[in-house]
Scaffold this active site. Sequence first.
Site, PDB file in Angstrom:
ATOM      1  N   ASN A 175       0.832  -1.204   0.000  1.00  0.00           N
ATOM      2  CA  ASN A 175       0.000   0.000   0.000  1.00  0.00           C
ATOM      3  C   ASN A 175       0.862   1.247   0.000  1.00  0.00           C
ATOM      4  O   ASN A 175       1.940   1.284   0.592  1.00  0.00           O
ATOM      5  CB  ASN A 175      -0.926   0.000   1.215  1.00  0.00           C
ATOM      6  CG  ASN A 175      -1.955  -1.091   1.128  1.00  0.00           C
ATOM      7  OD1 ASN A 175      -2.184  -1.644   0.053  1.00  0.00           O
ATOM      8  ND2 ASN A 175      -2.572  -1.423   2.250  1.00  0.00           N
ATOM      9  N   HIS A 185       6.091  -0.580  -2.494  1.00  0.00           N
ATOM     10  CA  HIS A 185       5.634   0.131  -3.697  1.00  0.00           C
ATOM     11  C   HIS A 185       5.628   1.647  -3.520  1.00  0.00           C
ATOM     12  O   HIS A 185       4.966   2.352  -4.273  1.00  0.00           O
ATOM     13  CB  HIS A 185       4.229  -0.349  -4.098  1.00  0.00           C
ATOM     14  CG  HIS A 185       4.209  -1.750  -4.627  1.00  0.00           C
ATOM     15  ND1 HIS A 185       3.047  -2.483  -4.774  1.00  0.00           N
ATOM     16  CD2 HIS A 185       5.212  -2.556  -5.056  1.00  0.00           C
ATOM     17  CE1 HIS A 185       3.343  -3.692  -5.260  1.00  0.00           C
ATOM     18  NE2 HIS A 185       4.645  -3.759  -5.437  1.00  0.00           N
TER      19      HIS A 185
HETATM   20  P1  NAD Z   1      -5.924  -5.399  -5.051  1.00  0.00           P
HETATM   21  O1  NAD Z   1      -6.826  -4.207  -5.040  1.00  0.00           O
HETATM   22  O2  NAD Z   1      -5.458  -5.936  -6.351  1.00  0.00           O
HETATM   23  O3  NAD Z   1      -6.634  -6.588  -4.245  1.00  0.00           O
HETATM   24  C1  NAD Z   1      -7.257  -6.346  -3.036  1.00  0.00           C
HETATM   25  C2  NAD Z   1      -7.588  -7.667  -2.388  1.00  0.00           C
HETATM   26  O4  NAD Z   1      -8.117  -7.382  -1.103  1.00  0.00           O
HETATM   27  C3  NAD Z   1      -8.623  -8.507  -3.144  1.00  0.00           C
HETATM   28  O5  NAD Z   1      -8.183  -9.846  -3.190  1.00  0.00           O
HETATM   29  C4  NAD Z   1      -9.887  -8.364  -2.294  1.00  0.00           C
HETATM   30  O6  NAD Z   1     -10.674  -9.544  -2.281  1.00  0.00           O
HETATM   31  C5  NAD Z   1      -9.305  -8.130  -0.926  1.00  0.00           C
HETATM   32  N1  NAD Z   1     -10.156  -7.342  -0.041  1.00  0.00           N
HETATM   33  C6  NAD Z   1     -11.024  -6.351  -0.354  1.00  0.00           C
HETATM   34  N2  NAD Z   1     -11.608  -5.872   0.748  1.00  0.00           N
HETATM   35  C7  NAD Z   1     -11.110  -6.574   1.787  1.00  0.00           C
HETATM   36  C8  NAD Z   1     -11.316  -6.557   3.184  1.00  0.00           C
HETATM   37  N3  NAD Z   1     -12.184  -5.705   3.752  1.00  0.00           N
HETATM   38  N4  NAD Z   1     -10.628  -7.423   3.959  1.00  0.00           N
HETATM   39  C9  NAD Z   1      -9.751  -8.298   3.404  1.00  0.00           C
HETATM   40  N5  NAD Z   1      -9.517  -8.372   2.094  1.00  0.00           N
HETATM   41  C10 NAD Z   1     -10.173  -7.512   1.292  1.00  0.00           C
HETATM   42  O7  NAD Z   1      -4.735  -4.988  -4.146  1.00  0.00           O
HETATM   43  P2  NAD Z   1      -3.202  -5.395  -4.143  1.00  0.00           P
HETATM   44  O8  NAD Z   1      -3.071  -6.862  -4.270  1.00  0.00           O
HETATM   45  O9  NAD Z   1      -2.643  -4.710  -2.947  1.00  0.00           O
HETATM   46  O10 NAD Z   1      -2.583  -4.735  -5.457  1.00  0.00           O
HETATM   47  C11 NAD Z   1      -2.896  -3.408  -5.760  1.00  0.00           C
HETATM   48  C12 NAD Z   1      -1.727  -2.476  -6.012  1.00  0.00           C
HETATM   49  O11 NAD Z   1      -2.310  -1.160  -6.086  1.00  0.00           O
HETATM   50  C13 NAD Z   1      -0.752  -2.411  -4.881  1.00  0.00           C
HETATM   51  O12 NAD Z   1       0.494  -2.597  -5.420  1.00  0.00           O
HETATM   52  C14 NAD Z   1      -0.861  -0.999  -4.291  1.00  0.00           C
HETATM   53  O13 NAD Z   1       0.368  -0.315  -4.400  1.00  0.00           O
HETATM   54  C15 NAD Z   1      -1.846  -0.259  -5.133  1.00  0.00           C
HETATM   55  N6  NAD Z   1      -2.990   0.241  -4.339  1.00  0.00           N
HETATM   56  C16 NAD Z   1      -2.786   0.744  -3.093  1.00  0.00           C
HETATM   57  C17 NAD Z   1      -3.843   1.184  -2.313  1.00  0.00           C
HETATM   58  C18 NAD Z   1      -3.545   1.720  -0.932  1.00  0.00           C
HETATM   59  O14 NAD Z   1      -2.451   2.192  -0.688  1.00  0.00           O
HETATM   60  N7  NAD Z   1      -4.490   1.627   0.018  1.00  0.00           N
HETATM   61  C19 NAD Z   1      -5.150   1.126  -2.804  1.00  0.00           C
HETATM   62  C20 NAD Z   1      -5.345   0.615  -4.106  1.00  0.00           C
HETATM   63  C21 NAD Z   1      -4.248   0.172  -4.852  1.00  0.00           C
END
Ligand code: NAD
Length: 233
Positions: A92, A109
């Site tokens: 994240n 990241h």
């Molecule tokens: P992703 O969005 O691809 O996947 C999210 C996963 O979390 C899914 O498998 C989903 O089923 C699960 N999920 C959703 N809500 C949930 C909950 N309440 N409890 C548990 N699990 C839950 O995310 P990723 O695999 O981290 O890849 C995304 C890329 O995008 C990362 O590299 C990141 O850098 C970036 N990103 C970051 C943020 C952030 O910083 N918060 C947000 C979006 C994307």
Amino acid sequence: MSDIRNIVVLTGAGVSAESGIATFRGPGGLWEGHRVEDVCTPEALAADPDLVHRFYDLRRAALSSVRPNPAHEALARLDRAWAGGLLIVTQNVDDLHERAGATRMLHMHGALRQALCAACGARFAWADALPPATPCPACAAPALRPDIVFFGEIPYQMERIEAALAQADLFVSIGTSGAVYPAAGFVRLADAYGARTLELNLDRSEGSDWFDESRLGPAGTLVPQWVEQMLNA
Ligand code: NAD
Ligand code: ZN
């Protein structure tokens, strides 16, 4: 779990979902309405710096209206209380783990509240908007960019992560889709090094079959339960 000493935790966007930060591959594979190729690649940054900088400006600004949730709080509690080795590796770019108080962690990241100089490599804490061509406070080049690892770029601190995986007795993956490499490969690496592997995710992920155990549910419920289990073992 009393034979466990060294833990590596990998977190993804799902750990912050209950704080109100959208995940990535939600419906349609968009991130806040954008195709990832349009905002998360070096090519996009070169082709349309205004769009890319504005996208991250909005994500950075949104951080001031969200708070850590029980999953972040529980991981911070584990960080304070766990006497063995611990490394929380987050994909994240939000700052909710550190705002909850976690310290044994790294951002593989990058981080929204940081700027990186493309000319000299210096990094700066950055709270406000970051327009393209902002001069670097260190070298004065008009080259500051969000300190985000784009697709096609190498994630940060891979050596430290691999060293921790090699020592791990337990690898736990939380709220990540298992679609973005190299993070998606950590479970196999940890397994090859002999660690037990556990997934905590809302639903089955692309990597679920690789884990010794998968628990399905929201991170805000599953993570506090798991931390309680670890600290009482
Ligand atoms: P992703 O969005 O691809 O996947 C999210 C996963 O979390 C899914 O498998 C989903 O089923 C699960 N999920 C959703 N809500 C949930 C909950 N309440 N409890 C548990 N699990 C839950 O995310 P990723 O695999 O981290 O890849 C995304 C890329 O995008 C990362 O590299 C990141 O850098 C970036 N990103 C970051 C943020 C952030 O910083 N918060 C947000 C979006 C994307
Ligand atoms: Zn510089």
